[in-house]
Design a protein around this motif. Sequence first.
Motif, PDB file in Angstrom:
ATOM      1  N   ARG A 242     -10.824 -37.522   8.920  1.00 32.47           N
ATOM      2  CA  ARG A 242     -11.605 -38.747   8.772  1.00 32.47           C
ATOM      3  C   ARG A 242     -11.547 -39.515  10.087  1.00 32.47           C
ATOM      4  O   ARG A 242     -10.876 -39.077  11.016  1.00 32.47           O
TER       5      ARG A 242
ATOM      6  N   ARG B 106     -11.498 -32.547  -0.709  1.00 34.24           N
ATOM      7  CA  ARG B 106     -11.322 -33.734  -1.558  1.00 34.24           C
ATOM      8  C   ARG B 106     -10.627 -34.898  -0.871  1.00 34.24           C
ATOM      9  O   ARG B 106     -10.571 -35.993  -1.427  1.00 34.24           O
TER      10      ARG B 106
ATOM     11  N   HIS C 126     -14.128 -36.461   5.496  1.00 31.87           N
ATOM     12  CA  HIS C 126     -14.006 -37.067   4.165  1.00 31.87           C
ATOM     13  C   HIS C 126     -13.373 -38.440   4.357  1.00 31.87           C
ATOM     14  O   HIS C 126     -12.373 -38.550   5.067  1.00 31.87           O
TER      15      HIS C 126
ATOM     16  N   CYS D 240     -10.247 -31.246   5.741  1.00 32.38           N
ATOM     17  CA  CYS D 240     -11.057 -32.332   6.283  1.00 32.38           C
ATOM     18  C   CYS D 240     -10.261 -33.286   7.164  1.00 32.38           C
ATOM     19  O   CYS D 240      -9.043 -33.369   7.080  1.00 32.38           O
TER      20      CYS D 240
END
Length: 164
Positions: A102, A75, A120, A100
């Motif tokens: 980025r 998320r 993400h 995750c």
Amino acid sequence: MSFQTTDLCDANEEAITAGRLRILAPILRHYGGRKRFAGPATTLKVFEDNSFVRKMLEQPGYGRVLVIEGAGSLRCALLGDQLAEMAVRNTWAGVVVHGCIRDSLAIATLDLGVMALATHPQKSVKRNVGEIDVTISFGGVRIQPGEWVYADEDGILVSESALD
């Protein structure tokens, strides 16, 4: 680094059988510019909050690998390009994220091993909540602080001690 995880497995079958050398399930992908990295583990347990990730990466890494148990959350991201650049400056060998990241294009250009579940675009919250240097578990493997992490194109190994 000249090791290969396949060779380490072949040379240490007894350690695998005894549980001193463990193989992480193939759930993580490479994102960093360094595909082969190893070092003693520093562990973090967090959930959708990367405050402690920053706290660790702003310290000297001395060739360690930061292993983050992010509960497999898809998320938000726990690592971005700014923290990854900080890791390079502070001599961390790599970051392994059960969650995750980025800024994957920028991270791919850095001399840092980075493995994670996925990317993400959203950043994490900042609640300053987490646990440092605790035993964590994901991918079917228990990881304790100070154990050795070996990662390359074929997988991730966790060893109770440094391997030859």
